[in-house]
Design a protein around this motif. Structure first.
Motif, PDB file in Angstrom:
ATOM      1  N   UNK A 113      12.711   7.782  -5.440  1.00 47.66           N
ATOM      2  CA  UNK A 113      13.210   7.081  -4.252  1.00 47.66           C
ATOM      3  C   UNK A 113      14.196   5.983  -4.650  1.00 47.66           C
ATOM      4  N   UNK A 114      14.972   5.448  -3.694  1.00 49.62           N
ATOM      5  CA  UNK A 114      15.897   4.341  -4.006  1.00 49.62           C
ATOM      6  C   UNK A 114      15.180   3.105  -4.541  1.00 49.62           C
ATOM      7  N   UNK A 115      13.881   2.961  -4.216  1.00 55.95           N
ATOM      8  CA  UNK A 115      13.120   1.804  -4.681  1.00 55.95           C
ATOM      9  C   UNK A 115      12.713   1.940  -6.148  1.00 55.95           C
ATOM     10  N   UNK A 116      12.781   3.148  -6.697  1.00 53.73           N
ATOM     11  CA  UNK A 116      12.298   3.404  -8.048  1.00 53.73           C
ATOM     12  C   UNK A 116      12.907   2.503  -9.109  1.00 53.73           C
ATOM     13  N   UNK A 117      14.238   2.469  -9.273  1.00 55.89           N
ATOM     14  CA  UNK A 117      14.841   1.612 -10.308  1.00 55.89           C
ATOM     15  C   UNK A 117      14.498   0.136 -10.112  1.00 55.89           C
TER      16      UNK A 117
ATOM     17  N   UNK B  39       0.828  -1.208   0.000  1.00 52.01           N
ATOM     18  CA  UNK B  39       0.000   0.000   0.000  1.00 52.01           C
ATOM     19  C   UNK B  39       0.861   1.257   0.000  1.00 52.01           C
ATOM     20  N   UNK B  40       1.945   1.236   0.780  1.00 49.91           N
ATOM     21  CA  UNK B  40       2.858   2.383   0.820  1.00 49.91           C
ATOM     22  C   UNK B  40       3.497   2.619  -0.550  1.00 49.91           C
ATOM     23  N   UNK B  41       3.882   1.519  -1.202  1.00 52.54           N
ATOM     24  CA  UNK B  41       4.493   1.634  -2.527  1.00 52.54           C
ATOM     25  C   UNK B  41       3.473   2.161  -3.532  1.00 52.54           C
ATOM     26  N   UNK B  42       2.248   1.663  -3.442  1.00 49.79           N
ATOM     27  CA  UNK B  42       1.201   2.112  -4.362  1.00 49.79           C
ATOM     28  C   UNK B  42       0.926   3.607  -4.206  1.00 49.79           C
TER      29      UNK B  42
END
Length: 707
Positions: A155-159, A141-144
């Motif tokens: 963010x670092x999670x983007x790639x 949910x946080x990622x969404x």
């Protein structure tokens, strides 16, 4: 000035030199540059799939994105990535031809669907809570939300997420193609009837098995012509679709000597007074690779070698050294207390997944604790208001629990450290807990003890490592061919000569050696060296994965090369020789069989007549006969009462007699049988479809040039 004058007078020479220099740079660029006229980017092209290039730089970036914090299986993850890039290229072309795709809405559902059945297996695998084994909805949910706000890409999670989307799309396209092929598969009525007949046309038989060991190896002569004949009849079993090479190798193991062990024992003995007098046991244990558990254990849970010594000793007593789990150990009694059999507790769980959430949750737990201690609020009312797990509705009550039922930090608190009625705050993998012990049950007044340990693994000294290394270096210098290696190993009782399975160019695992960097280096040498029978001049060094000492030194040689789509006896001699021997032994056994009477045959070879009931053509389970298709299929076509000729099977020579055959019932539900059989036909499609597509594709694999 004189020098300048000479340059002016010979300016033509300077122009030529400058021209040659520039020309050299241009030629270098043409041949060596990744974008030069003749280089054409080949320096970074690690593969080509039906004309689609796989670029090494892109491959490396993807590896870094997906596995920046991964463990040590580097080659395993690279193998996965290579297959991903190959399959993605093939699927993209096939999907375009078939008009298949994945829409943005479909991709969204695969990533965030509330229904696990509609969610991508990749997402479920990577975003599941290891404790509950359920999809971590909060994290997704946080990622969404970040994705919807356009913040994820920054963010670092983007790639990572962008690359993962490609994996999910590839997985979905592959699933659609599998479904298309599966739905097209149909089982006609005649096939259903034939399968039914084979599985239900049952029969009972008697048989004699004469094992191959009846004939000694010394009585058998295997000629090259025998090997060639066997290979020609079974060639498809051994032909490889790409070149394979076999390695002969031996291993110099590094083991601790008696002197190494004695030195380590002396170190531990010298440590006893320091351990006994340590003011801070926790620090001492941490500095000496030991452990100090919060748990108090019963006598039966202690190492039996020291249980009697330490259980009744005074706190502070040090016992040892003793050997356990490959190490010298010292044990120190820290304390003794009566341990409850079960504890009742209640908690308020405040979930937290990152440092900021943990800080917020801890501050909230402090506030809740203060409210309870001030008497303004009750524990159960706050649990109902703030608890985030299923116990919240019951005021946070966890009931009575025996040891081993809770996660360890929580269990250590309620069993060994918390007093009944006190409020404690603790962090676990689930978040921050405000905890109160509300009851204890003690059925037996049996004490438990808390013990600290320090350890020294019994490993070779550096001197021993160097000694074995020198032996290996001398050995490899003196033996430069496979024949030399074979003879030298045979003369040394401490060494064994191994022959590897056929190794392909990109392999990184040899069962006797394991996988990893050093094994990969050996395989790369096998393919750089084209001289069969040659021993590598290098000694390959393997480290112990736990203690990190140099555990073995490997000497490797190229034993044979098996070209793609071709095989010679020399390539597979070690594999086929046992089968050829068994064939020859079988022929020798058959020559001694002069009767069709099973009892007479059994008596001749001192074996017994066995029976098997309810046998059918598709059977796969029996101690002797059920898995041997040659024997079963021969028996299947015999008439009732008929005796077979001797059959050379997998485990020996068989003579079988059909005792009776049972009537085959007519299938009464063709539709149901077709449904079951169709499912059997479709189940292999998933693993086999992509392999079939790869076989039809043009794939150039240059991985070995890069790693």
């Amino acid at each position: 000035m004189a020098l300048i004058g000479k340059i002016r007078n010979n300016s033509w020479l300077l122009i030529i030199l400058i021209g040659l220099g520039l020309g050299g740079f241009i030629i270098m660029d043409m041949f060596n540059s990744q974008t030069g006229a003749f280089g054409a980017g080949n320096q970074t092209t690690m593969g080509v799939v039906d004309g689609n290039k796989i670029d090494y730089n892109n491959f490396s970036r993807t590896e870094q994105t997906l596995y920046s914090n991964a463990g040590s299986d580097v080659y395993g993850r690279r193998d996965y990535l290579w297959n991903y890039f190959v399959e993605e290229a093939l699927l993209k072309d096939a999907a375009n031809e078939l008009g298949l795709g994945v829409s943005r809405d479909e991709l969204r559902e695969l990533q965030f669907s509330a229904d696990p059945k509609r969610m991508s297996e990749i997402i479920k695998a990577r975003f599941s809570n290891p404790a509950t084994r359920q999809v971590d909805r909060q994290q997704l949910n946080n990622i969404q939300q970040s994705l919807d706000k356009g913040e994820l890409g920054k963010s670092p999670l983007g790639p990572y997420w962008a690359m993962q989307e490609k994996e999910v799309i590839k997985e979905r396209l592959q699933g659609k193609m599998v479904n298309m092929v599966s739905k097209a598969m149909y089982a006609p009525t005649w096939l259903i009837e034939m399968k039914h007949y084979e599985q239900n046309n049952k029969f009972d038989l008697a048989y004699v098995q004469i094992p191959f060991d009846e004939i000694s190896d010394l009585d058998i002569e295997v000629k090259d012509s025998d090997m060639s004949n066997y290979l020609s009849k079974n060639k498809n079993k051994y032909v490889k679709d790409e070149e394979a090479r076999r390695m002969a190798f031996t291993v110099f193991e590094v083991k601790p000597t008696a002197a190494d062990s004695a030195a380590l024992l002396k170190e531990m003995e010298d440590m006893i007074p320091k351990f006994r007098d340590a003011e801070n046991d926790t620090s001492f244990v941490e500095n000496n690779y030991g452990s100090l558990d919060a748990a108090y254990v019963k006598k039966t849970q202690l190492n039996p070698d020291i249980a009697n010594q330490i259980f009744d000793a005074e706190p502070g007593t040090v016992v040892g050294p003793f050997i356990a789990s490959g190490s010298y150990q010292l044990a120190k009694l820290i304390g003794r207390k009566i341990v409850p059999d079960s504890v009742r507790s209640r908690h308020i769980l405040l979930r937290a997944e990152n440092p900021q959430q943990l800080l917020t949750a801890r501050n909230r737990a402090d506030s809740l604790k203060q409210l309870i201690e001030n008497g303004t609020h009750s524990f159960d009312s706050l649990a109902r208001a703030f608890g985030t797990d299923a116990t919240a509705s019951g005021g946070g009550d966890l009931g009575y629990a025996a040891p081993g039922r809770m996660v360890k930090p929580f269990e250590d608190l309620i069993f060994y450290n918390a007093e009944e009625g006190d409020l404690n705050i603790i962090q676990t993998q689930f978040g921050i807990h405000l905890v109160e012990v509300t009851g204890r049950k003690i059925t037996e007044e049996e004490p438990g003890v808390r013990v600290a340990y320090v350890r020294k693994s019994i490993i070779p000294s550096e001197e021993t490592e160097n000694k074995v290394n020198n032996e290996a270096l001398k050995f490899v210098a003196a033996h430069r061919t496979v024949e030399d290696l074979t003879n030298a190993v045979a003369a040394n009782e401490n060494l064994t000569l191994y022959t590897s399975e056929p190794l392909k160019r990109n392999d990184f695992n040899v069962p006797e050696l394991g996988f990893g960097e050093e094994t990969r280096r050996i395989v790369r040498w096998l393919y750089k060296n084209d001289e069969v029978n040659k021993v590598s001049p290098e000694v390959y060094v393997y480290q112990d994965p736990i203690e990190y000492f140099e555990s073995k030194f490997v000497i490797a040689a190229l034993k044979s090369v098996q070209p793609a789509n071709n095989v010679k006896v020399e390539d597979v001699r070690d594999e086929i020789e046992p089968m050829v021997k068994n064939q020859k032994k079988g022929e020798a056994i058959i020559a001694r069989i002069n009767s069709q009477d099973l009892s007479a045959v059994a008596s001749e070879f001192s074996v017994q007549v066995d029976t098997f009931t309810e046998m059918f053509l598709g059977i796969r389970a029996s101690r002797d006969i059920g898995s041997d298709l040659k024997v079963v299929s021969t028996a299947y076509y015999l008439n009732e009462g008929e005796v077979s000729k001797p059959i050379i099977g997998e485990k020996g020579v068989y003579v079988v007699k059909v005792l009776n055959k049972k009537d085959n019932p007519v299938p009464d539900n063709i539709a149901k049988m077709r449904s079951v059989h169709s499912l059997e036909l479709r189940s292999p499609v998933q693993p086999r479809l992509m392999d079939a597509i790869k076989r039809e594709a043009s794939i150039t694999d240059n991985r070995s040039k890069f790693y």
